[in-house]
Structure formats: C-alpha cells, structure tokens
Design a protein around this motif. Structure first.
Motif, mmCIF file in Angstrom:
data_model
loop_
_atom_site.group_PDB
_atom_site.id
_atom_site.type_symbol
_atom_site.label_atom_id
_atom_site.label_comp_id
_atom_site.label_asym_id
_atom_site.label_seq_id
_atom_site.Cartn_x
_atom_site.Cartn_y
_atom_site.Cartn_z
ATOM 1 N N GLY A 227 17.001 -24.627 -25.716
ATOM 2 C CA GLY A 227 15.846 -24.649 -26.208
ATOM 3 C C GLY A 227 15.297 -23.584 -27.031
ATOM 4 O O GLY A 227 15.577 -22.392 -26.846
ATOM 5 N N GLY A 228 14.496 -23.660 -28.125
ATOM 6 C CA GLY A 228 13.990 -22.443 -29.114
ATOM 7 C C GLY A 228 12.696 -21.548 -28.614
ATOM 8 O O GLY A 228 12.250 -20.726 -29.070
ATOM 9 N N GLY A 229 12.215 -22.389 -27.499
ATOM 10 C CA GLY A 229 11.157 -21.358 -26.857
ATOM 11 C C GLY A 229 11.423 -20.464 -25.787
ATOM 12 O O GLY A 229 12.583 -20.087 -25.552
ATOM 13 N N ASN A 230 10.442 -20.228 -24.594
ATOM 14 C CA ASN A 230 10.453 -19.558 -23.836
ATOM 15 C C ASN A 230 10.484 -20.306 -22.406
ATOM 16 O O ASN A 230 9.840 -19.871 -21.576
ATOM 17 N N TYR A 231 10.705 -21.642 -22.567
ATOM 18 C CA TYR A 231 10.390 -22.607 -21.395
ATOM 19 C C TYR A 231 11.520 -22.193 -20.123
ATOM 20 O O TYR A 231 12.524 -22.038 -20.324
ATOM 21 N N THR A 232 10.728 -21.869 -18.766
ATOM 22 C CA THR A 232 11.560 -21.627 -17.769
ATOM 23 C C THR A 232 11.084 -22.613 -16.742
ATOM 24 O O THR A 232 10.040 -23.217 -17.061
ATOM 25 N N SER A 233 11.782 -22.609 -15.548
ATOM 26 C CA SER A 233 11.424 -23.614 -14.478
ATOM 27 C C SER A 233 9.780 -23.157 -14.016
ATOM 28 O O SER A 233 9.757 -22.132 -13.527
ATOM 29 N N GLY A 234 9.062 -24.219 -13.921
ATOM 30 C CA GLY A 234 7.747 -23.926 -13.424
ATOM 31 C C GLY A 234 6.691 -23.261 -14.812
ATOM 32 O O GLY A 234 5.407 -23.264 -14.401
ATOM 33 N N VAL A 250 29.232 -36.517 -25.532
ATOM 34 C CA VAL A 250 29.707 -35.548 -24.738
ATOM 35 C C VAL A 250 29.422 -34.171 -25.289
ATOM 36 O O VAL A 250 29.358 -33.788 -26.297
ATOM 37 N N VAL A 251 28.606 -33.465 -24.278
ATOM 38 C CA VAL A 251 28.388 -31.985 -24.537
ATOM 39 C C VAL A 251 29.125 -30.890 -23.983
ATOM 40 O O VAL A 251 29.317 -30.943 -22.648
ATOM 41 N N ASP A 252 29.870 -30.198 -24.772
ATOM 42 C CA ASP A 252 31.092 -29.491 -24.135
ATOM 43 C C ASP A 252 30.568 -28.108 -23.799
ATOM 44 O O ASP A 252 31.263 -27.282 -23.085
ATOM 45 N N GLY A 253 29.375 -27.741 -23.845
ATOM 46 C CA GLY A 253 28.866 -26.517 -23.562
ATOM 47 C C GLY A 253 27.578 -26.745 -22.576
ATOM 48 O O GLY A 253 27.438 -27.946 -22.055
ATOM 49 N N THR A 254 26.574 -25.848 -22.443
ATOM 50 C CA THR A 254 25.593 -26.123 -21.595
ATOM 51 C C THR A 254 24.474 -26.726 -22.351
ATOM 52 O O THR A 254 24.198 -26.532 -23.545
ATOM 53 N N ILE A 255 23.292 -27.034 -21.543
ATOM 54 C CA ILE A 255 22.425 -27.913 -22.313
ATOM 55 C C ILE A 255 20.993 -27.218 -21.952
ATOM 56 O O ILE A 255 20.727 -27.152 -20.641
ATOM 57 N N GLY A 256 20.284 -26.441 -22.461
ATOM 58 C CA GLY A 256 19.440 -25.546 -22.312
ATOM 59 C C GLY A 256 19.986 -24.131 -21.676
ATOM 60 O O GLY A 256 21.256 -24.155 -21.412
ATOM 61 N N THR A 257 19.018 -23.039 -21.350
ATOM 62 C CA THR A 257 19.734 -21.877 -20.590
ATOM 63 C C THR A 257 18.630 -21.639 -19.417
ATOM 64 O O THR A 257 17.541 -22.166 -19.762
ATOM 65 N N SER A 281 16.352 -28.188 -17.740
ATOM 66 C CA SER A 281 15.455 -29.073 -18.678
ATOM 67 C C SER A 281 14.354 -29.447 -17.758
ATOM 68 O O SER A 281 14.426 -29.451 -16.599
ATOM 69 N N GLY A 282 13.281 -29.473 -18.292
ATOM 70 C CA GLY A 282 11.922 -29.779 -17.849
ATOM 71 C C GLY A 282 12.134 -31.134 -16.918
ATOM 72 O O GLY A 282 11.602 -30.995 -15.595
ATOM 73 N N ASN A 283 12.837 -32.235 -17.200
ATOM 74 C CA ASN A 283 12.836 -33.340 -16.610
ATOM 75 C C ASN A 283 14.070 -34.256 -17.316
ATOM 76 O O ASN A 283 14.332 -33.995 -18.721
ATOM 77 N N ILE A 284 14.532 -35.054 -16.686
ATOM 78 C CA ILE A 284 15.784 -35.833 -17.260
ATOM 79 C C ILE A 284 15.485 -37.419 -16.689
ATOM 80 O O ILE A 284 15.360 -37.705 -15.551
ATOM 81 N N THR A 307 34.643 -24.924 -10.362
ATOM 82 C CA THR A 307 33.728 -23.989 -10.863
ATOM 83 C C THR A 307 32.239 -24.516 -10.619
ATOM 84 O O THR A 307 31.947 -25.702 -10.678
ATOM 85 N N ALA A 308 31.260 -23.644 -10.651
ATOM 86 C CA ALA A 308 29.865 -23.932 -10.159
ATOM 87 C C ALA A 308 28.940 -24.256 -11.237
ATOM 88 O O ALA A 308 29.222 -23.755 -12.253
ATOM 89 N N TYR A 309 28.348 -25.255 -11.101
ATOM 90 C CA TYR A 309 27.271 -25.817 -12.181
ATOM 91 C C TYR A 309 25.934 -25.990 -11.514
ATOM 92 O O TYR A 309 25.901 -26.267 -10.361
ATOM 93 N N THR A 310 24.796 -25.770 -12.213
ATOM 94 C CA THR A 310 23.583 -26.098 -11.919
ATOM 95 C C THR A 310 23.057 -27.179 -12.720
ATOM 96 O O THR A 310 22.848 -27.163 -13.806
ATOM 97 N N ILE A 311 22.409 -28.209 -12.295
ATOM 98 C CA ILE A 311 21.420 -29.194 -12.851
ATOM 99 C C ILE A 311 20.117 -28.873 -12.418
ATOM 100 O O ILE A 311 19.633 -29.183 -11.471
ATOM 101 N N ASN A 312 19.238 -28.379 -13.358
ATOM 102 C CA ASN A 312 17.834 -28.172 -13.241
ATOM 103 C C ASN A 312 16.988 -29.238 -13.970
ATOM 104 O O ASN A 312 17.210 -29.271 -15.297
ATOM 105 N N GLY A 313 16.155 -29.578 -13.201
ATOM 106 C CA GLY A 313 15.328 -30.663 -14.115
ATOM 107 C C GLY A 313 15.150 -31.827 -12.896
ATOM 108 O O GLY A 313 16.282 -32.429 -12.402
#
Length: 416
Positions: A227-234, A250-257, A281-284, A307-313
């Motif tokens: 994302g090009g902005g400064n969006y964070t959770s909340g 297929v996305v081989d990297g992260t989606i958002g940060t 992501s804000g929502n999926i 390996t640990a991953y997190t799905i935010n949204g």
C-alpha cells in the motif's frame, strides 16, 4: 555534422535511418518530423541529452512498417515521448517519460540499474496512460523502476527475464477518479506500490488474464504488493485495492506491510488467490460460489513449512456462504474474525500446516483439519447451512491422517 553543446538545432523534415545508421540527439535539438528505418527494424536513435519527440519514431511509411532497431536513452538524460515509437529494443539507462494517449511504445523495453520509465496520462486526458506493447525487463540483471499514472493494461510480461526494482502505480495521482491497473501477465519486481500517501485516491491493481483462452493459466507476482499510504490496523489512511480475477493468481511475497496496509482485497467468483507470504489488508472479500466440493472462490495460504505468517484483515463472503480458506502450508495466524459479516463456505487445514485463531469463525459448512488448528479460549465457531451437507468441525479423516486440535487458554496464549 557535429555541433557545440550550447548550439540549438531545429530540423523540420522526416529522417530515414539505414542499416547500421545512427542518429544522436542531445540538448537543444528539435526534430519536427518522423524518424524511421529505411526498411523495417533498422537504424538506431541515441538520446544523449534532454529531448522531446517532435514526430513519430519508427512509424509506418505509406502503410509499410519502418520501425527502428534500437532506441537508447543514455544515463543522466531524459527522453519525453509525445508520439508513438516502434523499435525492436528500447534501452533505458536514463529516464523515459511517455505521455498518453499518443506516446505509446511498441517493442521490448530493457532498463538499466538506474533506468526509469514513466507511463503518464496527458494533462488534458487525465485517464489512460501511455502503453508499452512488448515485454519489460531489467537489462541483463535486476534493475530499473516503472512508474504508471493513468489506467493501464499490460501487453507483455514484466520482469520475465530479469526483474525490476519497483513498480509505482498512481504515485502521482492528481485525477478526479481512482485509476485501475490490470496485470494480465506475470510480473517480477521487488515491490509493487499502489497509490501515494500524498493522494486521497485508491489505486486498484487487478490480476486478470488478457483473454478467455488464457484463463486456465496462472498469473505469478514475484515480489511484494504494498500500500502506498500509511494505513495500519485500526487506522483510516488506506491506499490500494487488490482485485483478483485470474483463475489462480500467485503472489510470491507479502501483500501489504505492517505499516502500509492495503485498503481491501477482493477475490472474484471461482478465482483463487494463492498467497506465499503474510497479508495486511483492511478487509478480504470472497465473492460468489457457495458450494463446498468445488468451484469455490478461494484464499489459499501456501507458505514455507514451519514458518510463521499473519493474515491481517477481516475475511467475509460477499454473500452468505461465499468462499473458502485453504491453509496448505506454514504456521498461519488469522488476526481478525472470519465470516462475521457474511459466513464463508468452508476452511481446510492441510496436513503439516497450522492455523492459529483467537477470534470467532462463521462457516456454512465444514472446517476440516488434517494439520493443526490452534485456538485460544476466546475463539469459537458458528455453523449454519441449508444445503444438507456435512456441518461442523472435522479433525482427521478416515484414511489415517490425524489432525490436531489445540486449545490454549487466553492467559497462557498471552504469556506465550
């Protein structure tokens, strides 16, 4: 003819370039005419200074193709292209600024390590950017950046041979509407950045094959989508929407940060997003297709084992019972509720994979666990269906695969 660097030169005529012929242009040069090969695919144009096109380059002559062999933009120089250009190869070690709707490029573009290509819309049009019909690659190694401002659809692979550094979509967005960018081919770039923190607009990146006949093929994004902005959770400063309309993207990297969330992700009816990294992501939203046995809209997590991953949204169906989540590999934490607004159809946790949940899950059918489902005491399930299919939580199967259901108290989870 050689002239001094401070001498101005204006030529108002068409110029033909023969085989092994070269035209060098630099500062103070004005060419008001067409530059073309004596036959198709011959001749070289070198940009040694800051130069703006004054006519077509490699244009047809009386209905016959007369493209150039090569266009070179040398390091430290800027070539502003306001007319169509056709060449077998376009080498960019400096800066190429192509302005739509008439500054389109036909040919394969190769960027040096510091090369920059801008595909901009015109100030009067404010919509479609210039286009490249051909492939876009680093020149012998990963390098160069691509900036696109205005609606755009790829007409060839990007980074298929050598990846790019970064791709910026809508980084200069001053239009009155949100622009959509369609990647109809696979792309390899370190980062793909959607939108800008200085713009109130949301750039949409759509992953969709160019034609129906290609629909069974994957689109592979090698790199991160950010994302090009400064969006964070909340927060509320969202930038960028990812829309999946390919059979399998297929996305081989992260989606958002963690400090640059996407605003939203949508996965179209019966399409698959296969994520190999974390998602922010804000929502999926999983659109369409409610059946459990096949044809589901699917969010698939294919991480690296252990390996640990997190799905935010928050994850929801577009309608009640739309979509499925497949956790195929990795140790994946889902940080938000699933199906709270609209139940999803089902969840599958594959053997060797782990799904960690501390929120409510709403599903229309079955949660099948052949790997590990780790829950805190705050997590709970709600199932509802009218299909008559199997409903509820199923751990293991009749073929001898033993799934694991792990429940950790909230206090213990916090301590961990």
């Amino acid at each position: 003819y050689n002239r001094g660097a401070t001498d101005l030169l204006t030529i108002s005529a068409n110029i033909s370039v023969g085989n092994n012929g070269t035209i060098n242009v630099g500062n103070g040069t004005t060419l008001d005419g067409v530059i073309y090969g004596t036959t198709d695919g011959v001749g070289t144009l070198n940009i040694h200074g800051n130069f703006t096109s004054g006519g077509g380059i490699g244009d047809e002559v009386e209905g016959t193709a007369h493209s150039l062999s090569t266009i070179n933009v040398l390091s430290g120089n800027t070539f502003t292209l306001q007319h169509n250009a056709t060449a077998t190869s376009v080498y960019v070690n400096g800066t190429l600024k192509a302005v739509g709707p008439s500054g389109n490029i036909t040919g394969n573009v190769l960027l040096g390590s510091s090369g920059k290509v801008y595909l901009n819309r015109s100030e009067s049009e404010k919509s479609a950017s210039a286009n490249i019909t051909g492939t876009i690659n680093g020149n012998g190694e990963r390098g160069g950046s691509l900036y696109i401002n205005g609606t755009y659809t790829t007409a060839g692979e990007i980074g298929g041979s050598y990846g790019l550094n970064n791709i910026y979509l809508d980084n200069e967005n001053t239009s009155i509407s949100d622009n959509t960018y369609v990647f109809a081919h696979s792309v390899n770039a370190t980062n793909i950045i959607l939108g800008s923190s200085t713009s109130s607009r949301n750039a949409t990146l759509t992953l969709s094959k160019a034609s129906v006949k290609d629909d069974g093929m994957n689109i592979v994004i090698t790199g991160n989508i950010v994302g090009g902005g400064n969006y964070t959770s909340g927060g509320d400063d969202s930038r960028g929407i990812l829309a999946v309309n390919a059979t399998n993207a297929v996305v081989d990297g992260t989606i958002g940060t963690s400090d640059a969330y996407l605003s939203a992700i949508t996965i179209a009816d019966r399409k698959i997003l296969t994520a190999k990294g974390s998602i922010y992501s804000g929502n999926i939203t999983l659109q369409g297709a409610t059946n459990l046995s096949g044809g589901n809209t699917t969010l698939a997590i294919n991480g690296t084992a252990n390996t640990a991953y997190t799905i935010n949204g928050a994850i929801n169906g577009e309608r009640q019972g739309d979509g499925r989540i497949d956790v195929n590999s990795g140790n994946v934490t889902f940080a938000n509720q699933i199906g709270n607004d609209n139940y999803i159809a089902a969840i599958n946790v594959a053997s060797g994979a782990e799904m960690k949940v501390s929120n409510h899950i709403y599903a229309n059918e079955t949660i099948t666990v052949l790997g590990t489902l780790s829950l805190t005491s705050a997590a709970n399930f709600t199932f509802a269906t009218t299909s008559g299919s199997a409903i509820g939580l199923k751990v293991g199967n009749n073929s001898g695969t033993n799934g694991t259901l792990s429940i950790v108290t909230t206090d213990a989870a916090a301590a961990a």
